[in-house]
Design a protein around this motif. Structure first.
Motif, PDB file in Angstrom:
ATOM      1  N   ARG A 137       0.832  -1.202   0.000  1.00 16.30           N
ATOM      2  CA  ARG A 137       0.000   0.000   0.000  1.00 16.30           C
ATOM      3  C   ARG A 137       0.867   1.252   0.000  1.00 16.30           C
ATOM      4  NH1 ARG A 137      -5.518   0.654   3.461  1.00 16.30           N
ATOM      5  NH2 ARG A 137      -5.838  -1.322   2.379  1.00 16.30           N
ATOM      6  N   GLU A 138       0.622   2.146  -0.943  1.00 14.89           N
ATOM      7  CA  GLU A 138       1.316   3.421  -1.157  1.00 14.89           C
ATOM      8  C   GLU A 138       2.695   3.266  -1.788  1.00 14.89           C
ATOM      9  OE1 GLU A 138       0.324   6.947   1.522  1.00 14.89           O
ATOM     10  OE2 GLU A 138       0.565   5.320   2.976  1.00 14.89           O
ATOM     11  N   GLY A 153       2.269   3.276  -9.033  1.00 17.16           N
ATOM     12  CA  GLY A 153       2.278   2.781  -7.664  1.00 17.16           C
ATOM     13  C   GLY A 153       0.957   2.157  -7.287  1.00 17.16           C
ATOM     14  N   PHE A 154       0.876   1.748  -6.038  1.00 19.30           N
ATOM     15  CA  PHE A 154      -0.373   1.196  -5.513  1.00 19.30           C
ATOM     16  C   PHE A 154      -1.326   2.354  -5.273  1.00 19.30           C
ATOM     17  CE2 PHE A 154      -3.464  -0.030  -2.462  1.00 19.30           C
ATOM     18  CZ  PHE A 154      -3.640  -1.397  -2.567  1.00 19.30           C
ATOM     19  N   ARG A 174      -6.507   8.104   1.743  1.00 16.62           N
ATOM     20  CA  ARG A 174      -6.151   7.748   0.366  1.00 16.62           C
ATOM     21  C   ARG A 174      -4.897   6.878   0.392  1.00 16.62           C
ATOM     22  NH1 ARG A 174      -3.792  13.340  -2.366  1.00 16.62           N
ATOM     23  NH2 ARG A 174      -2.503  14.047  -0.631  1.00 16.62           N
ATOM     24  N   ALA A 175      -4.730   6.083  -0.639  1.00 15.75           N
ATOM     25  CA  ALA A 175      -3.500   5.343  -0.890  1.00 15.75           C
ATOM     26  C   ALA A 175      -3.075   5.715  -2.295  1.00 15.75           C
ATOM     27  CB  ALA A 175      -3.728   3.844  -0.768  1.00 15.75           C
ATOM     28  N   ALA A 176      -2.102   6.611  -2.412  1.00 16.22           N
ATOM     29  CA  ALA A 176      -1.811   7.285  -3.684  1.00 16.22           C
ATOM     30  C   ALA A 176      -0.369   7.043  -4.107  1.00 16.22           C
ATOM     31  CB  ALA A 176      -2.087   8.782  -3.555  1.00 16.22           C
ATOM     32  N   GLY A 177      -0.021   5.775  -4.365  1.00 14.37           N
ATOM     33  CA  GLY A 177       1.352   5.447  -4.699  1.00 14.37           C
ATOM     34  C   GLY A 177       1.868   6.153  -5.938  1.00 14.37           C
ATOM     35  N   MET A 261       0.766  14.005   2.312  1.00 11.14           N
ATOM     36  CA  MET A 261      -0.097  13.836   3.471  1.00 11.14           C
ATOM     37  C   MET A 261      -1.181  12.816   3.158  1.00 11.14           C
ATOM     38  SD  MET A 261      -1.447  17.094   5.650  1.00 11.14           S
ATOM     39  CE  MET A 261      -0.285  18.197   4.886  1.00 11.14           C
ATOM     40  N   ALA A 262      -1.435  11.922   4.097  1.00 11.08           N
ATOM     41  CA  ALA A 262      -2.474  10.919   3.874  1.00 11.08           C
ATOM     42  C   ALA A 262      -2.711  10.127   5.148  1.00 11.08           C
ATOM     43  CB  ALA A 262      -2.065   9.961   2.753  1.00 11.08           C
TER      44      ALA A 262
END
Length: 836
Positions: A137-138, A153-154, A174-177, A261-262
């Motif tokens: 994740r990320e 990314g993921f 959020r998961a913003a890879g 940031m997340a």
């Protein structure tokens, strides 16, 4: 932080230097470099123009059948691919002046010729062996190939099964890879630095950019990296933006992305549910604590005025019933948008206060040996375990979250068995800048280690950033120490506090880097910052930062590590750490930095931004170097000479001296005049206040009941300490509707107070005219529990006006320096005989 001795790897290649960049820059987050693919170097920018197009799958975040946004991408904040394309496009335009073309692969084939930067998952990216569904994740991967670069990314926004029904209730989720990979690429290869919004973005022109073959990956150490009030200085709509918006558009919301940031987990903890008083106050009063005097801690207007009856198992049962109703029907009255339960976590947190529940159900659990920060630890632990037990029966897949906060921040003493479905968020009350002091760091680390040992899961952290009335670069070494010593024992952390970007920007820049990876090289980043942000003035700004930090690290303080240290003692700050001669050195360095820069340049604006941020600091230093505390004379009158009716015509007042209010920080003349008079008789103190107010129809006087939120209205605050020791004082707040808040505060041996105490015979009356309002008070000695003074006696105290109508202003008789409750700056109140 001292400049590191290693040479920094250049990230931008000028036209005069054609050597390729490999991206290994110690000033950036450390990444894992993998075996590089074999191909020729890539010229991404030539002659100041991009030589590539950006290509992405425009349907990657959409449902392929309905073509609607996937549930995990319905929030624009969570759209990793869409935001990545925008961020990369903007960054290229910053350094070249030209926006690259963008190709949507869901509608067009990739260009047959030329270079391509692929963003996010797509068929061409998968053909390069980059399966983002297999990443953590990320996590992201950046790799070059013979025709360009792939960044992917993921991304939760692309995953069909990532979203849960209640994700909309989770802040910063959020998961913003892919976005993190793009932000890293922008910094590593385009050389852009996002130190702070507006003028704080460094983007130097690039004429030629050549990069070597490379493949690397990275992901954050902590899943929670957020800060709730990052932008309050600028205003939510940019109303306080300090620069020309045409030249420097308000871009501070973009920093959620730039600083990565997340919350990539669904963890949530808070003071919640805040709305129990309106939901259950009428039919279940037993859910709110009633003390031995009969006072029930129940307040529908002020959340911190409530104390939930956590000594009753029935209270836990009711919360579980409320949660069940929320899950089953969507009924959210107890929360109303404030930290709901979600699909994984059920948060509970006592309202923000220190009230101790003392009754037969807590008699064997209270911990006086732990002091005020552990007194309720076992009581709260029992309640949290009740919640976890009941939640496990109904929702085995969910986890209860709770605070270790206020009077229960220390671990409990009982032999409790903590289950897997309970996570504690530990609040580190000490200002993070104090972590450089061994007694503070050792205490906080020992508390965290003990929580880690006792719990079935690692605790989360919650740390305070502290006051920003002094140079906030001092937080940088503290942040390094915090993550070095405490970080390994936490599963995540959260920042509280902030503002004053001119003084805090590098502290937060560093903190978010450390939250991503505690091995971040702060020295290298700071060295790069001085050069990139200030150019010819780098030497002076580096000296300024080193002066701030070295002075801070060079002093030992008499600290109580258990006390909440979000604000620091001004006598220490201005007397020992930054005395007048050091302040003059700061000013000299700023003057030299300004002289070294072209007038009107962005570097000169940055220096001025720091100077503006220090203006209050400089003014306070000047005032404190020759601080004059005024005295206030109270003349004796007969009780019959003054009637508390809110009118100014009583015969007792002309004999009392009339004293003006001044600004609280620098004792300058108030913008809007106010005056105070005081007198005394053998039975009481009499006070009167005259407040100029050109817009009396706008006076805020919403609180009407005793001990309501009076301080939020136009009001007067009175502080009276009937002892030269200043060990006890009374605070009385009265608004323009004559509503009263009063409390008795004991300073020694420990600070204790609260609105449960009432001065029974206290009288107040107010009248509002066309251009002013007038307030009178009578405060009986007997109802304060003290003997009347005699002529010549001295008390200490202060009078403060909170003006909330425009123009807003806080003024006082004696300077408060921003803390009304600091008795060191209160005036001597001198009781004299009858006036002439």
């Amino acid at each position: 932080m001292r400049r590191c001795v290693c040479a920094l790897m250049l990230v931008v290649v000028a036209s005069a230097c054609l050597a390729a960049v490999d991206g290994r820059n110690p000033a950036l987050n450390p990444v894992e470099f993998l075996d590089a693919p074999e191909h020729a170097s890539l010229t991404l920018i030539k002659g100041g123009e991009p030589q590539f197009v950006i290509a992405y799958d425009g349907m990657a975040e959409h449902d392929p059948e309905t073509r609607d946004w996937r549930p995990s991408a319905r929030s624009t904040f969570a759209r990793s691919i869409e935001r990545s394309v925008q961020r990369l496009t903007d960054a290229v335009a910053r350094v070249t002046g030209v926006s690259p073309d963008v190709v949507d692969l869901s509608q067009n084939e990739p260009p047959a010729e030329g270079l391509i930067v692929y963003v996010g998952p797509s068929v061409p990216v998968e053909a390069l062996g980059m399966d983002t569904s297999q990443l953590e994740r990320e996590q992201f991967v950046v790799r070059t190939f013979d025709r360009g670069v792939a960044i992917a990314g993921f991304d939760g926004s692309t995953m069909p099964d990532f979203a849960k029904p209640l994700d909309g209730f989770i802040q910063h989720f959020r998961a913003a890879g892919t976005l993190w990979g793009v932000e890293d690429f922008i910094e590593r290869y385009l050389g852009v630095r996002y130190y702070y919004a507006g003028i704080g973005v460094v983007a130097r022109p690039i004429d030629e950019l050549v990069i070597e073959p490379v493949r690397y990956t990275d992901q954050p150490v902590y899943a929670e990296r957020a800060k709730w009030n990052l932008f309050h200085e600028f205003g939510r709509e940019g109303e306080n933006w300090p620069w020309d918006p045409e030249q420097f558009p308000p871009d501070y919301w973009d920093f959620f992305d730039h600083w990565r940031m997340a919350n990539s987990s669904r963890f949530v903890a808070a003071h919640t549910p805040l709305h129990w008083p309106t939901v259950h106050g009428a039919d279940r009063p037993w859910m709110f604590y009633e003390d031995a005097s009969g006072k029930r801690y129940f307040d529908t207007e002020r959340p911190s005025g409530n104390v939930y009856e956590v000594s009753r198992r029935e209270t836990a049962e009711q919360y579980i019933e409320d949660v069940a109703r929320f899950y089953e029907t969507g009924w959210d009255e107890p929360w109303k948008g404030w930290h709901h339960p979600n699909d994984e976590f059920i948060p509970f947190g006592m309202p923000d206060n220190y009230v101790v529940i003392e009754n037969e159900r807590t008699a064997d659990l209270l911990n006086p040996q732990l002091g005020r920060f552990g007194l309720m630890s076992d009581v709260m632990t029992r309640f949290h375990l009740w919640l976890a037990e009941m939640a496990a029966e109904r929702w085995p897949e969910k986890t209860v979250t709770a605070y270790a906060y206020a009077h229960h921040r220390l671990p409990p003493t009982g032999e409790w068995q903590f289950p897997q479905n309970l996570v504690i968020q530990q609040c580190h009350f000490n200002n993070i800048g104090l972590m450089i002091f061994p007694e503070v760091a050792e205490l906080e680390e020992s508390i965290t280690r003990e929580w880690e040992t006792r719990l079935a899961n690692k605790p989360r952290g919650y740390t305070y950033w502290g006051s920003y009335e002094y140079p906030m670069a001092i937080q940088i070494p503290g942040a390094v120490e915090y993550f070095r010593r405490i970080g390994p024992h936490l599963s995540g952390t959260y920042l509280d506090g902030g503002g004053a970007w001119s003084l805090t920007h590098m502290s937060f820049y560093v903190a978010f880097r450390l939250m991503w990876d505690p091995d971040f090289d702060v020295d290298a980043a700071m060295a790069e910052y001085y050069d990139l942000a200030y150019g010819p003035a780098a030497e002076q700004i580096e000296a300024l930062y080193n002066l701030w930090i070295d002075r801070w690290q060079g002093y030992e303080f008499a600290l109580d590590p258990l006390a909440p240290m979000t604000h620091l003692d001004r006598d220490q700050i201005y007397g020992r750490v930054y005395p007048p001669e050091i302040v003059e050195e700061m000013k000299r360095l700023l003057d030299e930095a300004t002289a070294a820069l072209p007038e009107g340049s962005v570097e000169a604006l940055r220096v001025q931004f720091i100077r503006d941020g220090l203006s209050d600091f400089f003014a306070q230093s000047e005032m404190l170097s020759d601080l004059q505390i005024p005295s206030f004379e109270l003349r004796q009158v007969e009780d019959t000479a003054i009637t508390i009716d809110g009118e100014a015509g009583d015969p007792g007042w002309p004999t009392a001296l009339r004293h003006p209010f001044r600004t609280v920080m620098t004792a300058d003349r108030a913008k809007v005049p106010s005056f105070a008079r005081a007198a005394w008789s053998p039975t009481a103190i009499y006070l009167s206040f005259e407040m100029t107010e050109h817009s009396t129809w706008e006076l805020r006087r919403g609180a009407e009941e005793r001990d309501g939120r009076i301080w939020a209205d136009d009001c007067i605050e009175v502080f009276l300490s009937p002892s030269t020791e200043k060990d006890t004082y009374f605070q009385i707040v009265v608004n323009a509707a004559a509503a009263i808040y009063d409390q008795r505060v004991q300073l020694l041996p420990e600070r204790e107070g609260g609105a449960a105490y009432d001065i029974e015979g206290l009288q107040a009356a107010a009248t509002v005219g066309d251009k002013q309002w007038y307030l009178e008070m009578r405060i009986p000695f007997a109802d304060m529990g003290i003997d009347p003074p005699s002529p010549g006696d001295r008390w200490f105290g202060n009078f403060v006006r909170n003006k909330v109508t425009v123009p807003k202003e806080v003024t006082s008789f004696s300077p408060t320096l921003g803390n009304n409750h600091d008795p060191r700056y209160w005036a001597p109140l001198i009781f004299t005989g009858p006036g002439m």
